[in-house]
Write a protein that holds these residues in place. Structure first.
Motif, PDB file in Angstrom:
ATOM      1  N   GLY A 326       6.664  12.409   4.422  1.00  0.00           N
ATOM      2  CA  GLY A 326       5.375  12.377   5.101  1.00  0.00           C
ATOM      3  C   GLY A 326       5.518  12.370   6.608  1.00  0.00           C
ATOM      4  O   GLY A 326       6.612  12.591   7.153  1.00  0.00           O
ATOM      5  N   THR A 367       6.287   2.700  -8.898  1.00  0.00           N
ATOM      6  CA  THR A 367       5.133   2.641  -7.992  1.00  0.00           C
ATOM      7  C   THR A 367       5.475   1.740  -6.821  1.00  0.00           C
ATOM      8  O   THR A 367       5.937   0.601  -7.013  1.00  0.00           O
ATOM      9  N   THR A 369       4.682   0.326  -2.524  1.00  0.00           N
ATOM     10  CA  THR A 369       3.804   0.116  -1.366  1.00  0.00           C
ATOM     11  C   THR A 369       4.577   0.516  -0.121  1.00  0.00           C
ATOM     12  O   THR A 369       5.655  -0.035   0.151  1.00  0.00           O
ATOM     13  N   GLU A 380       0.481  -0.252   9.229  1.00  0.00           N
ATOM     14  CA  GLU A 380      -0.402   0.311   8.202  1.00  0.00           C
ATOM     15  C   GLU A 380       0.348   0.335   6.872  1.00  0.00           C
ATOM     16  O   GLU A 380       1.576   0.476   6.833  1.00  0.00           O
ATOM     17  N   THR A 381      -0.375   0.180   5.767  1.00  0.00           N
ATOM     18  CA  THR A 381       0.238   0.221   4.447  1.00  0.00           C
ATOM     19  C   THR A 381      -0.478   1.263   3.575  1.00  0.00           C
ATOM     20  O   THR A 381      -1.662   1.559   3.786  1.00  0.00           O
ATOM     21  N   ARG A 382       0.282   1.800   2.617  1.00  0.00           N
ATOM     22  CA  ARG A 382      -0.274   2.676   1.579  1.00  0.00           C
ATOM     23  C   ARG A 382       0.203   2.120   0.245  1.00  0.00           C
ATOM     24  O   ARG A 382       1.415   2.080  -0.031  1.00  0.00           O
ATOM     25  N   GLU A 383      -0.728   1.694  -0.578  1.00  0.00           N
ATOM     26  CA  GLU A 383      -0.382   1.088  -1.865  1.00  0.00           C
ATOM     27  C   GLU A 383      -0.516   2.119  -2.988  1.00  0.00           C
ATOM     28  O   GLU A 383      -1.213   3.133  -2.856  1.00  0.00           O
ATOM     29  N   VAL A 385       1.758   4.144  -4.386  1.00  0.00           N
ATOM     30  CA  VAL A 385       2.443   5.438  -4.249  1.00  0.00           C
ATOM     31  C   VAL A 385       3.397   5.582  -5.446  1.00  0.00           C
ATOM     32  O   VAL A 385       4.366   4.825  -5.571  1.00  0.00           O
ATOM     33  N   LEU A 395       3.269  12.204   1.006  1.00  0.00           N
ATOM     34  CA  LEU A 395       2.273  11.185   1.344  1.00  0.00           C
ATOM     35  C   LEU A 395       1.403  11.671   2.506  1.00  0.00           C
ATOM     36  O   LEU A 395       1.879  12.328   3.439  1.00  0.00           O
ATOM     37  N   ASP A 396       0.118  11.343   2.423  1.00  0.00           N
ATOM     38  CA  ASP A 396      -0.793  11.700   3.514  1.00  0.00           C
ATOM     39  C   ASP A 396      -0.320  11.088   4.833  1.00  0.00           C
ATOM     40  O   ASP A 396       0.360  10.046   4.868  1.00  0.00           O
ATOM     41  N   GLU A 397      -0.718  11.722   5.944  1.00  0.00           N
ATOM     42  CA  GLU A 397      -0.306  11.243   7.268  1.00  0.00           C
ATOM     43  C   GLU A 397      -0.800   9.820   7.507  1.00  0.00           C
ATOM     44  O   GLU A 397      -1.936   9.467   7.189  1.00  0.00           O
ATOM     45  N   ILE A 398       0.098   9.023   8.084  1.00  0.00           N
ATOM     46  CA  ILE A 398      -0.230   7.640   8.452  1.00  0.00           C
ATOM     47  C   ILE A 398      -0.429   7.590   9.955  1.00  0.00           C
ATOM     48  O   ILE A 398       0.466   7.963  10.721  1.00  0.00           O
TER      49      ILE A 398
END
Length: 634
Positions: A326, A367, A369, A380-383, A385, A395-398
């Motif tokens: 990403g 899975t 985070t 920033e977090t992305r849960e 995944v 993964l989408d841009e953070i």
């Protein structure tokens, strides 16, 4: 007569030859006087400053003061005009000289440098001749004196006091006192400065006659940046056969909880700089190696530390592993490198390149985070995944936003819960911020309870205020809400206070202080004065911050020691503006004599309250006999 043996004769002959040799050497190289050794300094980080200053119209050049401006380093010249300022530390100095009756001179600026390998050398300044001051005998003369207080300092010496637009300057003594005599009567501007403190100025009108007292000046210390620490380290990589490996470009070293990471060089070395003091846990991650043990480092007292980390190769299961790919975007930045992207609960971590791209590889199916962070930005977090076996997840841009630091209050005067704050005609209150603030927002944010009449200054609105320093004058007199004795006040700076980035305080800031009771606020002569003048035309003065009931004041309340030739006559006068009382003590005192005057308990205000700081005592020395016509009656 005893006959010497051959061995005894040879011994005596040797001693005699050595004696003649020492005597000859003493004739060729006589001992140098002590003044030639003035340049010897045993410490590498200190040295001496030498030189010569002479007076143009005298043969005796002793008594000239040579000093480092703003420092407590000084020396006096001898009869020949020579001087030595001893044990001067490393640094930059402005050397000056002054002598009554002569114009002050500057000997120039100099920098003293040195290292243990190359100690600081002694410095000899050029010879100088002072010029005689212009004759001011025809002018009306006066003087001034005052006191300086240095914030957070036990002593207040070394502060530079200079009169702008003139050559008059001096430095404060250990008690912070300074004095100027024989000044032409006119208005002056005084400047107060010392290295590490915020300079201040004040204006004063000098009448002829007795020196006037300047209100105490308090120099606020400049806030120093916190000390930083450094971590030096080396990572050792071991393959499956326990042999050394050099795949250092796959390793990232991180300080847990500090948002700081480091990459290894070609030798496996890394450095963390600008670390604030504290305890840290040092870890290292790699898709191919696993750290044996995390390192605990304590940087509370050490300035730097060396650590070693060992990592072992992980058996490869590439066919069963997936990856996450990403981009990270750093707000308001063109270069997006340096962001760390990690999987919570694992040792997997990656660092973004200049385009913000990263790849987390070698991941077991599962899975995760994803946590992205960079110094100076909000994490920033992305849960949720989900990584599948042998697949790459895009993964989408953070996007990381810049972390904003809200303004904070770092200092107040009076301090929180301070007691016995003396009520003055205009009682000062200071609030220091860590950033420059918008003056209009501070006016809206300030409040005090119980209500008090006040004037508020910020920015350049007063010589006591600044953009990061709020100055408030609390009224001690008047009909509209003056300060009351023995009362607790609560000051609130609300979150409406904003800096120039329009960032407001996170929460309201509140502190309290309590006023004292009615008290004696000062005297003339001042305590410790050395050249006082008191007689029946020039009384002693004692100042109160309340109106005194004359019926409670008798000669028993005023004790003068030694006893004067006349019985003290007491008179109470009230200030027409404040209504506060001034006690005048008319008494004839002997010149050149030390006196101690003590106000005893029993004096009360018109309201019946006792004066809180009685007994109140002062000591002073009378001047030698002077012509009363030189002074105006008080």
């Amino acid at each position: 007569m005893r006959i010497l043996k051959l061995s005894e004769f040879i011994l005596l002959l040797t001693v005699f030859i050595l004696f003649l040799s020492c005597q000859k050497k003493g004739e060729q190289a006589p001992l140098q006087p002590a003044s030639d050794n003035q340049n010897i300094v045993e410490q590498w980080d200190k040295t001496n400053i030498n030189g010569m200053i002479q007076l143009p119209d005298k043969d005796d050049h002793s008594g000239i003061l040579v000093f480092a401006s703003g420092k407590s380093l000084m020396a006096f010249t001898d009869k020949e005009g020579r001087y030595t300022i001893m044990s001067v530390p490393l640094g930059t100095y402005q050397i000056e000289a002054r002598m009554d009756g002569y114009n002050p001179i500057s000997l120039g600026a100099l920098a003293i440098e040195g290292t243990p390998q190359k100690p600081a050398s002694a410095i000899t300044l050029p010879n100088m001749v002072m010029e005689k001051s212009p004759d001011i005998s025809g002018e009306s003369l006066g003087g001034l004196f005052g006191k300086i207080e240095l914030d957070s300092a036990e002593q207040s010496d070394g502060a530079l006091v200079q009169i702008q637009g003139t050559n008059y300057k001096t430095v404060s003594d250990a008690e912070g006192m300074y004095r100027f005599y024989n000044l032409p009567s006119r208005s002056y501007t005084l400047q107060f400065s010392k290295a590490g403190y915020i300079s201040q100025t004040t204006s004063v009108n000098i009448p002829s006659g007795d020196p006037v007292q300047i209100p105490t000046i308090r120099l606020i210390m400049v806030k120093q940046p916190p000390k930083v620490r450094t971590i030096y380290g080396t990572v050792e990589l071991r393959d499956l056969k326990n042999k050394l490996d050099n795949r250092f470009d796959t390793v990232v070293v991180a300080l847990e909880g500090a948002s700081k990471v480091a990459l290894l060089d070609s030798e496996g070395k890394f450095v963390f700089e600008n670390i604030t003091p504290g305890k840290y846990t040092l870890t290292a991650v790699s898709p191919f190696f696993r750290i044996r043990e995390k390192e605990e480092v304590d940087l509370k007292t050490l300035e730097y530390i060396n650590v070693g980390i060992i990592m072992d190769e992980i058996p490869s299961e590439s066919s069963k592993q997936g990856s996450i790919k990403g981009f990270v975007h750093l707000s308001e930045a063109e270069d997006h490198s340096g962001a760390t992207i990690a999987l919570a609960g694992t040792s997997h971590v990656a660092v973004s390149d200049s385009a913000g791209q990263y790849t987390l590889s070698g991941l077991p199916a599962g899975t995760y985070t994803v946590l992205a962070q960079a110094e100076g930005y909000v994490p920033e977090t992305r849960e949720g995944v989900e990584v599948r076996q042998g697949e790459e997840f895009n993964l989408d841009e953070i996007s990381l936003k810049i972390r904003v630091t809200p303004p904070e209050i770092i200092y107040t005067d009076p301090g929180d819960e301070q007691t016995d704050v003396m009520i003055q005609k205009r009682t000062p209150l200071y609030v220091r911020f860590n950033k420059n603030m918008r003056p209009d927002s501070l006016r809206r944010a300030f409040s005090i309870r119980p209500a008090v009449d006040y004037r508020i200054y910020s920015g350049r609105e007063s010589r006591y205020s600044d953009f990061d320093l709020l100055y408030v004058e609390l009224s001690g007199t008047g009909d509209k809400n003056p300060l009351s004795f023995d009362t607790q006040y609560t000051v609130t700076i609300s979150s409406a206070a904003r800096d120039y980035q329009n960032i407001q305080m996170e929460e309201d800031y509140t502190f309290t202080f309590s006023t004292g009771k009615a008290s004696v606020t000062g005297s003339s002569p001042d305590n410790g004065e050395k050249n006082a003048f008191v007689n029946l035309q020039h009384p002693m003065l004692f100042f109160f911050n309340a109106s005194i009931d004359p019926r409670t004041l008798t000669n028993d309340n005023v004790d003068v020691s030694p006893s004067p030739d006349t019985v003290p006559q007491l008179r109470i006068v009230n200030d027409p503006e404040t209504g506060w009382s001034v006690l005048r003590v008319f008494v004839q005192l002997q010149p050149g004599t030390n006196y101690r005057v003590r106000l005893q308990r029993g004096i009360r205000t018109d309201g019946g309250s006792y004066i809180s700081n009685l007994p109140f005592a002062i000591q002073f020395r009378m001047a030698e006999r002077r012509d009363a016509s030189e002074l105006e009656p008080r």
